[in-house]
Design an enzyme around this catalytic site. Sequence first.
Site, PDB file in Angstrom:
ATOM      1  N   GLY A 170       2.609  -9.343   6.981  1.00  7.16           N
ATOM      2  CA  GLY A 170       0.931  -8.064   6.157  1.00  7.16           C
ATOM      3  C   GLY A 170      -0.499  -9.222   6.860  1.00  7.16           C
ATOM      4  O   GLY A 170      -0.900  -8.587   7.820  1.00  7.16           O
ATOM      5  N   GLY A 174       8.539  -7.962   4.197  1.00  3.23           N
ATOM      6  CA  GLY A 174       9.658  -9.244   3.518  1.00  3.23           C
ATOM      7  C   GLY A 174      11.078  -8.407   4.090  1.00  3.23           C
ATOM      8  O   GLY A 174      12.368  -8.688   4.650  1.00  3.23           O
ATOM      9  N   LYS A 201       5.317 -17.976   1.396  1.00  2.37           N
ATOM     10  CA  LYS A 201       6.416 -17.605   0.312  1.00  2.37           C
ATOM     11  C   LYS A 201       7.230 -18.378   1.504  1.00  2.37           C
ATOM     12  O   LYS A 201       8.374 -18.092   1.416  1.00  2.37           O
ATOM     13  CB  LYS A 201       6.866 -16.557   0.485  1.00  2.37           C
ATOM     14  CG  LYS A 201       5.281 -15.031  -0.066  1.00  2.37           C
ATOM     15  CD  LYS A 201       5.997 -13.837  -0.341  1.00  2.37           C
ATOM     16  CE  LYS A 201       5.446 -12.787  -0.554  1.00  2.37           C
ATOM     17  NZ  LYS A 201       4.518 -12.649   1.205  1.00  2.37           N
ATOM     18  N   ARG A 230       1.100   1.132  11.177  1.00  2.00           N
ATOM     19  CA  ARG A 230       1.953   1.843  10.061  1.00  2.00           C
ATOM     20  C   ARG A 230       1.762   3.117  10.097  1.00  2.00           C
ATOM     21  O   ARG A 230       2.923   4.439   9.899  1.00  2.00           O
ATOM     22  CB  ARG A 230       1.441   1.571   8.546  1.00  2.00           C
ATOM     23  CG  ARG A 230       2.652   0.062   7.976  1.00  2.00           C
ATOM     24  CD  ARG A 230       2.660  -0.062   6.666  1.00  2.00           C
ATOM     25  NE  ARG A 230       3.306  -1.230   7.102  1.00  2.00           N
ATOM     26  CZ  ARG A 230       3.436  -2.273   5.646  1.00  2.00           C
ATOM     27  NH1 ARG A 230       2.559  -2.041   5.115  1.00  2.00           N
ATOM     28  NH2 ARG A 230       4.036  -3.219   5.492  1.00  2.00           N
TER      29      ARG A 230
HETATM   30  P1  AMP Z   1       3.290 -14.740   3.200  1.00  2.00           P
HETATM   31  O1  AMP Z   1       3.005 -13.198   2.721  1.00  2.00           O
HETATM   32  O2  AMP Z   1       4.690 -15.573   3.171  1.00  2.00           O
HETATM   33  O3  AMP Z   1       2.637 -14.236   5.071  1.00  2.00           O
HETATM   34  O4  AMP Z   1       1.636 -15.753   2.849  1.00  2.00           O
HETATM   35  C1  AMP Z   1       0.601 -15.272   3.496  1.00  2.00           C
HETATM   36  C2  AMP Z   1      -0.685 -16.411   2.329  1.00  2.00           C
HETATM   37  O5  AMP Z   1      -0.202 -17.739   2.840  1.00  2.00           O
HETATM   38  C3  AMP Z   1      -2.014 -16.312   2.850  1.00  2.00           C
HETATM   39  O6  AMP Z   1      -1.823 -15.163   2.221  1.00  2.00           O
HETATM   40  C4  AMP Z   1      -2.494 -17.370   3.522  1.00  2.00           C
HETATM   41  O7  AMP Z   1      -4.030 -17.662   2.755  1.00  2.00           O
HETATM   42  C5  AMP Z   1      -1.399 -18.395   2.715  1.00  2.00           C
HETATM   43  N1  AMP Z   1      -1.382 -19.348   3.153  1.00  2.00           N
HETATM   44  C6  AMP Z   1      -1.119 -19.788   4.684  1.00  2.00           C
HETATM   45  N2  AMP Z   1      -1.484 -21.190   4.753  1.00  2.00           N
HETATM   46  C7  AMP Z   1      -1.470 -21.406   3.244  1.00  2.00           C
HETATM   47  C8  AMP Z   1      -1.738 -23.349   2.421  1.00  2.00           C
HETATM   48  N3  AMP Z   1      -1.831 -24.032   3.997  1.00  2.00           N
HETATM   49  N4  AMP Z   1      -2.188 -23.468   1.415  1.00  2.00           N
HETATM   50  C9  AMP Z   1      -1.652 -22.071   0.318  1.00  2.00           C
HETATM   51  N5  AMP Z   1      -1.536 -20.811   1.110  1.00  2.00           N
HETATM   52  C10 AMP Z   1      -1.379 -20.386   2.378  1.00  2.00           C
END
Ligand code: AMP
Length: 414
Positions: A364, A387, A208, A44
């Site tokens: 991120g 996002g 998410k 960034r």
């Molecule tokens: P995102 O911002 O949607 O890309 O989500 C990232 C987050 O997803 C990270 O903090 C990971 O710890 C979490 N994550 C990945 N796999 C899992 C899982 N199987 N269960 C819960 N959280 C997860």
Amino acid sequence: MEHLGDLESKLAGKNVLVRLDVNVPIDADASEDVLSESIKAHPRIQNIVPTLEAILEHTHKVMIAAHLGRPCGKVVEGLSLRPVGAVLAELLDREVVLLDHYLDEPPALFLKTLSQRQILLLENLRFFPGEKTADRAFASHLCSGMDVYINDAFGVCHRVHASTVTIPQWLGKENSFAGAALVEEVRVLDGLLRAPASPLCVLMGGAKVSDKMGALLSVIDKARWVLLGGAMAYPFLQAQGYMKLPESTSAKELKDVELARMVLAHAKERHVELVLPQDHVVAREFSATATPCITQDSCIPEGMMGMDIGPQSCDLYASYISRAKTVLWNGPVGVCEWPSFAAGSLAMAQAIAQNSGITVVGGGDSLALVLKHGLASQITHLSCGGGAMLDYLEHRDLPALKELSPFRSFYGEL
Ligand code: AMP
């Protein structure tokens, strides 16, 4: 980059307000030197230096507006832009003057007091509620006396905020432009949506789920293989019966399963292979110290929770990635912050780094993983928007982009 040439001719002697994305992790416990190095190395920060240098060739009256973290409209000492200002000063070889009180008088007045070697940095915009509410009075105050607005903050272009949408509306499209890093982000993502080198392999993970379904539906149209991991995979496994829906399933989670069914049907219709984990690393509780167990197949036993993809899935996913000409990755395939559950995400990052085609990584956590393991130079494009990347992939447009005139013409020429 051609468009930056256009831009430069418009800047001579002008007061320029630049919206940048400097939202990088700040480790409060790190020494000043370590913190400074980590800020400096972040894409960034690296990405915005050419834009600032190009502007500074034509005018020294530069005011930077940016945010850090989520201070929720209040001053939070730990979220000051001071450390970022120090790094920018070093990279640009200028003095960066941090302005922390700028509500009483228009900040443009302070530009007049600066020497040719100084530029202005407004303290964290999100210390003020008007930023997130896109407040017209706040925006007009910030841009009063400014001639030109440049947005080089792709990571916030999906937000309707004062500094992304209201300010360019005040200054007018004819005075509002895109910076080089923003144009590059859009060029790469647009290329992926238009005509990616085939086969395109999309890897999506993270937590998410509902935020990612729209982007997933959109990229499926261009992909040959879609690999799912992390919490993203679970509604799909539930839709296919590999995972029981617990009694405590929320309405939101049920909706995710419905969306997963729709995405599965869409992929089938398009003859796109949608690949789910063949095995998992599971644990009894969601904790860094939980004991990891590996399942024999796609099923997650009752009473256990999925924490990472298993070793068979890592090999399978890596084999798809190695055959792709284009790879797009957003979101870790496991709880990568915890060492016991980070192996899958690291294996994915390494497989993508080894692919010699076009590789695009965003979000991120995926970005942090690539940086932490020194793989950044082996990735074609590191997207600095999580996002924003997903929203762009879904809608092919973002609210802040609509306000930028040269960007529009550049976009039209793509
Ligand atoms: P995102 O911002 O949607 O890309 O989500 C990232 C987050 O997803 C990270 O903090 C990971 O710890 C979490 N994550 C990945 N796999 C899992 C899982 N199987 N269960 C819960 N959280 C997860």
